[in-house]
Write a protein that holds these residues in place. Structure first.
Motif, PDB file in Angstrom:
ATOM      1  N   THR A  15       0.978  -1.353  -0.090  1.00  0.00           N
ATOM      2  CA  THR A  15       0.043  -0.074  -0.072  1.00  0.00           C
ATOM      3  C   THR A  15       0.809   1.124  -0.047  1.00  0.00           C
ATOM      4  O   THR A  15       1.747   1.404   1.041  1.00  0.00           O
ATOM      5  CB  THR A  15      -0.915   0.065   1.095  1.00  0.00           C
ATOM      6  N   LEU A  16       0.475   2.168  -0.756  1.00  0.00           N
ATOM      7  CA  LEU A  16       1.169   3.468  -1.083  1.00  0.00           C
ATOM      8  C   LEU A  16       0.301   4.507  -0.512  1.00  0.00           C
ATOM      9  O   LEU A  16      -0.844   4.456  -0.779  1.00  0.00           O
ATOM     10  CB  LEU A  16       1.587   3.616  -2.276  1.00  0.00           C
ATOM     11  N   TYR A  17       0.728   5.326   0.352  1.00  0.00           N
ATOM     12  CA  TYR A  17      -0.052   6.341   0.915  1.00  0.00           C
ATOM     13  C   TYR A  17       0.338   7.689   0.675  1.00  0.00           C
ATOM     14  O   TYR A  17       1.521   8.153   0.548  1.00  0.00           O
ATOM     15  CB  TYR A  17       0.093   6.517   2.519  1.00  0.00           C
ATOM     16  N   ALA A  18      -0.481   8.666   0.342  1.00  0.00           N
ATOM     17  CA  ALA A  18      -0.064  10.021   0.022  1.00  0.00           C
ATOM     18  C   ALA A  18      -0.480  11.108   0.763  1.00  0.00           C
ATOM     19  O   ALA A  18      -1.817  10.948   1.105  1.00  0.00           O
ATOM     20  CB  ALA A  18      -0.467  10.199  -1.558  1.00  0.00           C
ATOM     21  N   ALA A  19       0.145  12.095   1.353  1.00  0.00           N
ATOM     22  CA  ALA A  19      -0.400  13.252   1.994  1.00  0.00           C
ATOM     23  C   ALA A  19      -0.785  14.315   1.030  1.00  0.00           C
ATOM     24  O   ALA A  19       0.097  14.576   0.171  1.00  0.00           O
ATOM     25  CB  ALA A  19       0.463  13.687   2.914  1.00  0.00           C
ATOM     26  N   THR A  20      -2.057  14.651   0.751  1.00  0.00           N
ATOM     27  CA  THR A  20      -2.217  15.555  -0.415  1.00  0.00           C
ATOM     28  C   THR A  20      -2.824  16.895   0.024  1.00  0.00           C
ATOM     29  O   THR A  20      -3.346  17.010   1.165  1.00  0.00           O
ATOM     30  CB  THR A  20      -3.125  14.771  -1.304  1.00  0.00           C
ATOM     31  N   SER A  21      -3.127  17.776  -0.911  1.00  0.00           N
ATOM     32  CA  SER A  21      -3.738  19.011  -0.691  1.00  0.00           C
ATOM     33  C   SER A  21      -4.154  19.676  -1.809  1.00  0.00           C
ATOM     34  O   SER A  21      -3.930  19.383  -2.909  1.00  0.00           O
ATOM     35  CB  SER A  21      -2.889  19.927   0.044  1.00  0.00           C
ATOM     36  N   THR A  22      -5.170  20.437  -1.804  1.00  0.00           N
ATOM     37  CA  THR A  22      -5.476  21.349  -3.042  1.00  0.00           C
ATOM     38  C   THR A  22      -5.234  22.746  -2.789  1.00  0.00           C
ATOM     39  O   THR A  22      -4.805  23.276  -1.610  1.00  0.00           O
ATOM     40  CB  THR A  22      -7.216  21.287  -2.946  1.00  0.00           C
ATOM     41  N   SER A  23      -5.393  23.504  -4.014  1.00  0.00           N
ATOM     42  CA  SER A  23      -5.336  25.098  -3.884  1.00  0.00           C
ATOM     43  C   SER A  23      -6.084  25.778  -3.019  1.00  0.00           C
ATOM     44  O   SER A  23      -5.821  26.755  -2.502  1.00  0.00           O
ATOM     45  CB  SER A  23      -4.994  25.542  -5.131  1.00  0.00           C
ATOM     46  N   GLY A  24      -7.191  25.023  -2.633  1.00  0.00           N
ATOM     47  CA  GLY A  24      -8.242  25.543  -1.960  1.00  0.00           C
ATOM     48  C   GLY A  24      -8.219  25.489  -0.355  1.00  0.00           C
ATOM     49  O   GLY A  24      -8.993  25.810   0.425  1.00  0.00           O
TER      50      GLY A  24
END
Length: 132
Positions: A15-24
């Protein structure tokens, strides 16, 4: 993915986990077990951007502007272990470290119940922690 910007990645087993965000200003921790064909949002950061994701043993950690969270069941449920901005997470042995936005480098020897600052480092805006 929960957002187009990826702060960091963590791999555990298949399993690959990603910490993500948006411009909003939104985001989350997302996971894939099929090389990115599909991603599942894990609802780790209550819709806030995820600045960090880290795996240690059976524990999955997430850092966000509102704190640090831990899951011991693959991201199905989360518990708050720190209540201020967390930019990075790492561990060494039984110690867990948090790079924080306003409290320097924090260390816990009891799984995140109690925290103390590591002396001699700046107390503001540490962006990452890496322990080898």
């Amino acid at each position: 993915l929960a957002g187009p910007y990826v702060a960091n990645l963590a791999l555990s087993g298949g399993t690959l986990y990603a910490a993500t965000s948006t411009s909003g200003g939104a985001g989350d921790v997302s996971a894939t077990s099929n090389d990115g064909t599909t991603w599942t949002s894990l609802s780790a950061t209550s819709g806030y951007p995820a600045y960090a994701v880290y795996v240690s043993g059976s524990s999955l950690y997430a850092g966000a502007p509102i704190g640090a969270f831990v899951s011991t069941n693959g991201g199905n449920t989360w518990a708050t272990i720190y209540s201020a901005k967390v930019n990075g997470i790492a561990s060494a042995g039984s110690k867990l470290y948090l790079a924080t936005g306003s409290n320097g480098l924090q260390v816990s020897s009891d799984g995140g119940t109690n925290w103390s600052a590591v002396a001699g480092l700046p107390s503001n805006n540490l962006n990452a922690v890496l322990i080898q």
